[in-house]
Design a protein around this motif. Structure first.
Motif, PDB file in Angstrom:
ATOM      1  N   GLU A 150      -1.009  -1.273  -8.914  1.00  0.00           N
ATOM      2  CA  GLU A 150       0.226  -1.665  -7.877  1.00  0.00           C
ATOM      3  C   GLU A 150       0.627  -0.756  -6.976  1.00  0.00           C
ATOM      4  O   GLU A 150       1.504  -0.943  -6.119  1.00  0.00           O
ATOM      5  CB  GLU A 150       1.373  -1.916  -9.082  1.00  0.00           C
ATOM      6  CG  GLU A 150       1.252  -3.057  -9.966  1.00  0.00           C
ATOM      7  CD  GLU A 150       1.280  -4.559  -9.311  1.00  0.00           C
ATOM      8  OE1 GLU A 150       1.392  -4.590  -7.939  1.00  0.00           O
ATOM      9  OE2 GLU A 150       0.907  -5.492  -9.989  1.00  0.00           O
ATOM     10  N   ARG A 151       0.098   0.610  -7.168  1.00  0.00           N
ATOM     11  CA  ARG A 151       0.796   1.724  -6.190  1.00  0.00           C
ATOM     12  C   ARG A 151      -0.068   1.612  -4.759  1.00  0.00           C
ATOM     13  O   ARG A 151       0.330   2.290  -4.092  1.00  0.00           O
ATOM     14  CB  ARG A 151       0.405   3.061  -7.078  1.00  0.00           C
ATOM     15  CG  ARG A 151       1.405   3.105  -8.256  1.00  0.00           C
ATOM     16  CD  ARG A 151       1.260   4.762  -8.844  1.00  0.00           C
ATOM     17  NE  ARG A 151      -0.071   4.799  -9.347  1.00  0.00           N
ATOM     18  CZ  ARG A 151      -0.615   4.526 -10.457  1.00  0.00           C
ATOM     19  NH1 ARG A 151      -0.137   3.990 -11.135  1.00  0.00           N
ATOM     20  NH2 ARG A 151      -2.131   4.802 -10.797  1.00  0.00           N
ATOM     21  N   GLU A 152      -1.292   1.238  -4.666  1.00  0.00           N
ATOM     22  CA  GLU A 152      -1.996   1.351  -3.541  1.00  0.00           C
ATOM     23  C   GLU A 152      -1.871  -0.147  -2.779  1.00  0.00           C
ATOM     24  O   GLU A 152      -2.497  -0.897  -3.537  1.00  0.00           O
ATOM     25  CB  GLU A 152      -3.452   1.776  -3.792  1.00  0.00           C
ATOM     26  CG  GLU A 152      -3.424   3.274  -4.456  1.00  0.00           C
ATOM     27  CD  GLU A 152      -4.901   3.779  -4.818  1.00  0.00           C
ATOM     28  OE1 GLU A 152      -5.742   2.973  -4.411  1.00  0.00           O
ATOM     29  OE2 GLU A 152      -5.039   4.687  -5.434  1.00  0.00           O
ATOM     30  N   HIS A 153      -1.994  -0.076  -1.437  1.00  0.00           N
ATOM     31  CA  HIS A 153      -1.898  -1.281  -0.880  1.00  0.00           C
ATOM     32  C   HIS A 153      -2.436  -0.756   0.513  1.00  0.00           C
ATOM     33  O   HIS A 153      -2.100  -1.674   1.623  1.00  0.00           O
ATOM     34  CB  HIS A 153      -0.374  -1.712  -0.679  1.00  0.00           C
ATOM     35  CG  HIS A 153      -0.023  -2.262  -2.013  1.00  0.00           C
ATOM     36  ND1 HIS A 153      -0.385  -3.514  -2.668  1.00  0.00           N
ATOM     37  CD2 HIS A 153       0.918  -1.546  -2.910  1.00  0.00           C
ATOM     38  CE1 HIS A 153       0.254  -3.591  -3.726  1.00  0.00           C
ATOM     39  NE2 HIS A 153       1.170  -2.423  -3.799  1.00  0.00           N
ATOM     40  N   ASP A 154      -3.656  -0.442   0.628  1.00  0.00           N
ATOM     41  CA  ASP A 154      -4.575  -0.184   2.018  1.00  0.00           C
ATOM     42  C   ASP A 154      -4.816  -1.645   2.213  1.00  0.00           C
ATOM     43  O   ASP A 154      -4.985  -2.671   1.522  1.00  0.00           O
ATOM     44  CB  ASP A 154      -5.506   0.658   1.703  1.00  0.00           C
ATOM     45  CG  ASP A 154      -4.981   2.227   1.550  1.00  0.00           C
ATOM     46  OD1 ASP A 154      -3.931   2.446   2.063  1.00  0.00           O
ATOM     47  OD2 ASP A 154      -5.653   2.994   1.143  1.00  0.00           O
TER      48      ASP A 154
END
Length: 230
Positions: free
Chosen positions: A17-21
């Motif tokens: 949930e922390r990465e949204h590239d």
């Protein structure tokens, strides 16, 4: 033994949930595409899951469609892309193959048509066919030239290897193991008569792609046959 509980399994395999590239590797064999009122082209049949409001439209081979010659020559799901548009997280994969993400900055690359997993809407694509290979090989007949600024995702069987092409030092590859190459290179087909005589007709090793000039070629440790000619 708490590491084998259901809760532990879910925690270990859950989405990040922390990465949204825009394009990111959720797993080595799975690409996550984060859409925000935009669209991408993905390989037909590659969607394995999504969260949000995403619409899918099946298209012909890439956004430009196929010429009559290619329509007669190519068959199978690998010859088509799907348009995914909307907002949400889209997960795509290709038969357990490893995903490689490339960000083009005005450059061009050529990719075996079957090995394109996804590319975003800003990338221009142009379909060409290695005419000298037509009628000789059971796969690897067409290539796609991708140009522009944006993300491209390709898939490989196992860990790929990049071979550097230098002036006066041509590189030879098996067409069925060749994934991509720098856009300035124009491969030629070479026939190895001794291999053909030794192994008999229909063996892939009798044909090789020859790259000359300066650039690079990406190969995979696997000979991939995409369809059988009739």
């Amino acid at each position: 033994m708490g590491e084998y509980t259901l809760a532990a399994f879910v925690e270990k395999t859950r989405q990040n949930e922390r990465e949204h590239d825009y394009f990111e590797l959720e797993k080595p064999q799975m690409l996550e595409i984060n859409l925000n009122n935009q669209f991408v082209w993905t390989k037909n049949g590659s969607m394995v899951g999504y969260v949000g409001n995403i619409k899918f439209e099946r298209e012909g081979m890439l956004s430009g469609g196929l010429g009559n010659l290619l329509k007669k020559t190519l068959t199978g799901e690998g010859a088509k892309l799907m348009k995914a548009s909307g907002t949400g997280r889209l997960y795509v994969a290709d038969s357990g193959k490893k995903v490689q993400i490339l960000k083009l900055e005005g450059e061009s690359i050529c990719v075996n048509g079957n090995d394109i997993l996804a590319h975003d809407q800003t990338i221009k694509n142009e379909i060409t066919m290695l005419k000298s290979i037509a009628g000789m090989m059971s796969g690897g007949l067409f290539q796609v030239r991708l140009t522009g600024n944006g993300h491209v995702a390709i898939s490989t069987h196992g860990d790929p290897l990049t071979l550097l092409v230098k002036p006066g030092e041509p590189v030879f590859t098996d067409p069925n193991a060749t994934v991509a190459w720098s856009g300035n290179l124009k491969p030629e087909l070479k026939t190895n008569v001794s291999f053909k005589s030794l192994l008999g007709r229909g063996s892939g090793e009798e044909f090789q792609m020859m790259f000359q000039g300066e650039g690079w070629v990406l190969i995979q440790p696997y000979e991939e046959v995409y369809f059988q000619q009739k």
